[in-house]
Scaffold this active site. Structure first.
Site, PDB file in Angstrom:
ATOM      1  N   PRO A   2      28.160 -72.858  81.323  1.00 49.95           N
ATOM      2  CA  PRO A   2      27.797 -73.828  82.382  1.00 49.95           C
ATOM      3  C   PRO A   2      27.985 -73.196  83.659  1.00 49.95           C
ATOM      4  CG  PRO A   2      29.756 -74.421  81.034  1.00 49.95           C
ATOM      5  CD  PRO A   2      29.052 -72.999  80.485  1.00 49.95           C
ATOM      6  N   GLU A   3      27.047 -73.474  84.571  1.00 46.96           N
ATOM      7  CA  GLU A   3      27.403 -73.123  85.966  1.00 46.96           C
ATOM      8  C   GLU A   3      27.632 -74.093  87.117  1.00 46.96           C
ATOM      9  OE1 GLU A   3      23.843 -70.595  87.127  1.00 46.96           O
ATOM     10  OE2 GLU A   3      23.467 -70.304  85.035  1.00 46.96           O
TER      11      GLU A   3
END
Ligand code: ZN
Length: 294
Positions: A2-3
């Site tokens: 996840p960013e």
């Protein structure tokens, strides 16, 4: 992994469910999650306290509790946060927080790289991030001038530069590729050689890619899921990422995959021209430390 947009999506879903709720019980089932702190210390700090705010810095989620106590979590490779009303235990459950409305917040993590830290006091929280994170790209601080100052004099390839969390917080492999395509920059271009209009284009492109990612509720390409287990849809809107062999949306050339900053990287070779300097020295390799925590 996840960013920023994926973590922000989770934050937005967690906030209404958590804010104002009291943690009636906290259990750290996997000591690796909070090491070197012992699980009991983390549990004691959380138990009985009300959650005042669900926040985010870069790719970190922050639950700020009463008495200026802060739980900082990082999902890393495969971490997920789920909220459930029935108290079944999913596989790879690492941490549970029981809320006063009977629901349970669960940190689930297959590969166990996710982390949790408790910080006592706002100063400790600021210090924690000061040493780890640079400018927040969706804040007013992320100006063209600020980006220019960060880039000035650096020989680092622009992709490695974007991935360094100590410079810009929250950009990872997907959003770096999408931003570089939008800004028409080759990932191996030395960031210090960018002219002001290119820096401005890069700044705008980073913001655009991140905001579109948030609009799409993140990209679900591997383990990332929403709090309710649903998937994001940004993967359907990728312009270059994971599109090797497909036509460029802008010029029709074939998207290719190469390696930059040690990561699989997707570009349009026509829209993102290789810099002349590094064309003759393709073996120039970015420093390992440039990868940051992404
Ligand atoms: Zn193109």
């Amino acid at each position: 992994m996840p960013e920023l947009p994926e973590v922000e999506t989770i934050r937005r879903q967690l906030a209404p469910a958590l804010e104002g709720r009291r943690i009636v019980d906290a259990r750290v089932l996997d000591p690796r999650w909070c090491e070197p702190a012992p699980p009991e210390a983390i549990e004691d700090a959380l138990r009985g306290r009300t959650i005042e705010r669900a926040g985010r810095r870069g790719k970190y989620l922050i639950l700020s509790l009463e008495d200026d106590v802060h739980l900082v979590m990082h999902l890393r490779m495969t971490g997920n946060l789920l909220i459930s009303a029935d108290h079944e235990s999913p596989a790879h459950l690492r941490v549970t927080l029981d809320l006063d409305d009977g629901r349970r917040l669960m940190f689930v993590d297959v590969r166990r790289f996710g982390t949790g830290d408790v910080l006592l006091g706002g100063d400790a929280l600021d210090e924690y991030f000061e040493s780890r994170l640079g400018v927040e790209p969706l804040s007013a601080d992320f100006t063209t001038d600020a980006l220019r100052a960060l880039a000035r004099g650096r020989k680092q390839p622009v992709k490695a530069f974007l991935l360094n969390q100590e410079r810009i917080a929250g950009v990872g492999n997907i959003y770096a590729d999408e931003a570089l395509f939008r800004a028409k920059l080759h990932p191996l271009r030395q960031v210090g050689t960018l002219r002001r209009p290119q820096i401005e284009a890069l700044r705008d492109a980073v913001i655009e890619a991140l905001e579109l990612g948030i609009d799409s509720k993140g990209a679900s390409i591997d383990d990332y899921r929403h709090v309710d287990g649903a998937r994001g849809s940004f993967q359907d809107r990728f312009l270059v990422y994971s599109r090797a062999g497909e036509p460029c949306v802008r010029c029709g050339s074939t998207i290719v995959k190469l390696r930059a900053a040690g990561r699989g990287t997707y570009i349009c070779p026509n829209c993102q021209r290789r810099p002349r300097a590094s064309a003759s020295a393709p073996s120039s390799r970015p420093a390992r430390r440039a990868l940051g925590s992404s």
